[in-house]
Design a protein around this motif. Sequence first.
Motif, mmCIF file in Angstrom:
data_model
loop_
_atom_site.group_PDB
_atom_site.id
_atom_site.type_symbol
_atom_site.label_atom_id
_atom_site.label_comp_id
_atom_site.label_asym_id
_atom_site.label_seq_id
_atom_site.Cartn_x
_atom_site.Cartn_y
_atom_site.Cartn_z
ATOM 1 N N ALA A 158 1.200 -1.104 -0.039
ATOM 2 C CA ALA A 158 0.283 0.226 0.028
ATOM 3 C C ALA A 158 0.664 0.984 -0.555
ATOM 4 N N SER A 159 1.224 2.136 -0.753
ATOM 5 C CA SER A 159 2.331 3.181 -1.352
ATOM 6 C C SER A 159 1.050 4.629 -1.166
ATOM 7 N N ARG A 160 1.752 5.003 -0.302
ATOM 8 C CA ARG A 160 1.586 6.363 0.404
ATOM 9 C C ARG A 160 1.885 7.795 -0.454
ATOM 10 N N LYS A 161 2.950 7.336 -1.032
ATOM 11 C CA LYS A 161 3.151 8.108 -2.108
ATOM 12 C C LYS A 161 3.230 9.622 -2.327
ATOM 13 N N GLY A 190 1.900 -1.896 4.904
ATOM 14 C CA GLY A 190 1.822 -0.486 3.999
ATOM 15 C C GLY A 190 1.940 -0.227 4.986
ATOM 16 N N VAL A 191 1.932 0.523 5.657
ATOM 17 C CA VAL A 191 3.061 2.167 7.194
ATOM 18 C C VAL A 191 0.955 2.611 7.140
ATOM 19 N N ALA A 223 -5.732 3.761 4.428
ATOM 20 C CA ALA A 223 -5.260 2.215 2.602
ATOM 21 C C ALA A 223 -5.589 0.993 3.227
ATOM 22 N N LEU A 224 -5.131 1.130 4.765
ATOM 23 C CA LEU A 224 -4.807 -0.991 5.549
ATOM 24 C C LEU A 224 -6.244 -0.683 5.663
ATOM 25 N N VAL A 232 1.807 -7.059 7.503
ATOM 26 C CA VAL A 232 1.934 -6.336 8.480
ATOM 27 C C VAL A 232 1.839 -4.901 8.055
ATOM 28 N N GLN A 233 2.010 -4.591 8.993
ATOM 29 C CA GLN A 233 1.764 -3.028 9.531
ATOM 30 C C GLN A 233 2.637 -2.286 9.539
#
Length: 458
Positions: free
Chosen positions: A286-289, A339-340, A344-345, A358-359
């Motif tokens: 999950a990208s937060r770019k 993902g961070v 989105a998680l 994995v968080q």
Amino acid sequence: MKKTVSRAALVGVALCLFFIIFQISVSSTSRFLKYATNSAKPNQEEGTRKLKVINQPNSHPPKSLRLRVESPIICDRTDIRYDLCSINGPTFLDPAKFTFFIIGSAKHSIMEKVQPYPRKFEKFIMPRIKNLTLTSGPQRPPCKVPHNVPALVFSAGGYTGNFFHDFNDGFIPLFITVHTIFHDQDFVIVVSEAPNWWPSKYADLLTVFTKHPIIVLKNDTPTHCFPSAKIGLISHGFMTINQTLLPNSKTFLDFRVLLDRAYTPQAQPKVLTSKDTNPRPKLVLASRKEAKGRSILNQEQVIRLIKKVGFDVVVFKPKNKTPLNESYALLNSSHAMVGVHGAALTHSLFLRPGAVLVQVVPIGVEWAAYAFFGRVAKGLNLQYSEYKIGVEESSLVSKYGKGSLLVKEPFALQKTGWDPEIMDIYLKEQNVKLDLIRFKACLKKAYIKAKRFMEANG
């Protein structure tokens, strides 16, 4: 002789006086007991009227509560998260006035106002939620659209549009409310307010709850009539389904079944065949770019590391316009997600039970990480782990310095609660640069679990 008669007369008078006093005493006692008995009844009834009782199907309240349950409008305002009101009888809905009118005569004029959004505790957002009025009169509009099933009314305003809040404040409370009040009963969903895109984006999911068309008040003009109505959604807390509070012990796994019913035709996972001689588990990153805060600054290096460990990687950048069936198909066919901490998680709801999550947890958000997503992972039987970043992995170090209390002691700053200004620093100003050596060890453990899951489930 005179003396004898006089004494007899005195005795007679005394007896008469005693009899009169006795009669007065008995009469007074009787009246007192009668008064005491009668005066107790209004107090008991008043106490009954003050009880907050929600009329549920198939429930048989005690006779002492029957008067309260049969009241035309009842509002339970005892919970910190939500208000829940009931209209126990025929009602007209006037969309233009945001008002429900009860049908039939009421002994007293009744009016209640309610904001049907389950974040009552939050002073920032609740002033933005419109009030609905429930009243016994005086004017009742004619019915233009009759319905033969009850209405369930809630707001999709507030934080709607943030994917986390769409589920935390919307669909999970909706699931809880339906299984608390409308179990095995049909009903119509009435949405008091919602963004224009909301009904179409969630159409597949909404049709699993009810077969009837969704009524959105701002898009509707004719008056509707219902046999009864419930206004508000029940919430058990952040991303929580407490099965002990549900009459049929529903859990997150039951909620996941509902998601399957909505999206399974487009979301069948790939089945391994004999041609797949060396399959690799699929991991969704999950990208937060392009998001504000909590981006992975060395994302390209992280992607290469994930591939090196043994995963096939799909970079997931969900947008508001991303079709939900596509997101579901991707996650449902995957074996792991990384993902961070962020909205989105919430898509981890779409992972199959047994998959890996994995968080990545930035500093200062440890509590929220578990409350929002760790709890869901547990409820879905996911293989869940957290990668808590070190101080050196946070961008806050370069801005505030290692000696800053913000960096060294985030819990000390959160003792008084969730301060918006402090949390904005952790959520919006902070990015992460993952230590590739530390993170590799985490990924290796995730790979072993994901590989086993893939071999067992495809």
